[in-house]
Enzyme design. Structure first.
Site, short mmCIF file in Angstrom:
data_model
loop_
_atom_site.label_atom_id
_atom_site.label_comp_id
_atom_site.label_asym_id
_atom_site.label_seq_id
_atom_site.Cartn_x
_atom_site.Cartn_y
_atom_site.Cartn_z
CG HIS A 12 107.91 48.10 59.68
ND1 HIS A 12 108.13 49.38 59.24
CD2 HIS A 12 109.13 47.50 59.72
CE1 HIS A 12 109.43 49.55 59.00
NE2 HIS A 12 110.05 48.43 59.30
CB SER A 28 113.10 48.45 57.81
OG SER A 28 112.67 48.67 59.13
#
Length: 313
Positions: free
Chosen positions: A208, A99
């Site tokens: 996300h 991430s």
């Protein structure tokens, strides 16, 4: 001969007050990284990392540049130790960030400068916090859910709104992201399906997921204003574990991964398929090391923190 090595970079959640203190105290190279980051941001990031308060360090727009800074500072300290011993640090064959860790990975790969990296990381945090299009977001961690039940859990939540996989971290550990009602329904369905633990996370954004489209658009603008080089070492994409070898691919990754998931299992499988026998977590703590240990393709591999790497390793 040294084992084939890959580097892994943790994302948000790995921050803590006092992180990297020993390296910053001992290493001029680490302090130089911190000074570059502070000059780029115009704020005393080192003081916040050293003394907190924790609530301030945990703010998304602070945590993300702080994690990048300490990851690259620890890497600089390790290189410094290795150079002093006359033994260069083993270079990786692949680099993967989890991430927000993709920004530190991009700096380590030579694709971004520290200054541009921390400014982009801060902007990413600001955009994520503001994104959502008026629809409150949420996330949930699901542990120990049988894989055969995942589709039913997603279907149960998706009846009430947007719901997607945010992270596949290791076998039996997934994170879901989406609208609040959908997350709450998925948590209930996962518990009923036999999950060992299903809990909504204490966040107010849906990382996300499609709810991050505004943030992704904002990052495309921010990235367009920055010089990006081709990575010197191939990186792995969050959603697919495909290799990133060009600046154009990296620009796409750093914006698109905001709306797509992180398949960490696929990333580790890709590193293992490339004959990786040593994983070095370049960051504070061992968050990713714990995940890698639970992924079967990494069985038998050496898993270290960058702070554990000695010049002779």
């Amino acid at each position: 001969m040294s084992p084939i090595t890959s580097w892994i970079f943790p994302g948000q959640g790995s921050q803590s007050v006092g992180m990297g203190a020993a390296a910053l105290a001992a290493s001029p190279a680490a302090r130089a990284v911190l000074a570059e980051a502070e000059a780029a941001l115009g704020e005393p990031l080192g003081q916040l990392m050293a003394t907190g308060p924790a609530e301030a360090l945990e703010r998304t727009e602070v945590a993300q540049p702080a994690i990048l800074t300490i990851s690259i500072a620890l890497l600089a300290a390790a290189r410094e130790r290795a150079a002093a011993a006359g033994t260069p640090l083993d270079e990786p064959i692949l680099i993967a960030g989890h991430s927000a860790g993709q920004y530190a990975a991009a700096v380590a790969a030579g694709a971004l400068t520290v200054a541009d990296g921390v400014r982009l990381a801060r902007r990413r945090g600001e955009l994520m916090q503001a994104s959502g299009g008026g629809r409150p977001g949420a996330m949930a961690a699901i542990l120990g859910l049988p894989e055969s039940a995942e589709a039913d859990v997603i279907a149960a939540g998706a009846k009430l709104g947007i719901l997607v996989f945010a992270n596949r971290n290791s076998p039996g550990q997934i994170v879901l992201s989406g609208e609040v009602a959908a997350i709450e329904a998925a948590v209930a369905a996962a518990s009923a399906a036999g999950a060992k633990r299903a809990v909504r996370l204490q966040v107010s954004i849906a990382s996300h997921s499609p709810l991050m489209e505004e943030a992704a658009a904002g990052m495309r603008e921010a990235l367009a204003a920055v010089t990006i080089a081709d990575p010197k070492t191939p990186m792995l994409a969050n959603a697919t574990a495909a290799r990133i070898t060009t600046a154009a691919q990296l620009r796409d990754e750093l914006s698109n991964h905001l709306t797509g998931g992180v398949d960490w299992i696929a990333a580790v499988n890709a590193m293992a398929a490339a004959s990786t026998k040593r994983y070095i977590e370049v960051g504070s703590g061992r968050v990713l090391a714990g995940l890698v240990k639970r992924i079967p393709s990494a069985d038998g591999a050496e898993i270290l923190s960058i702070e554990e790497v000695s010049p002779a390793a």
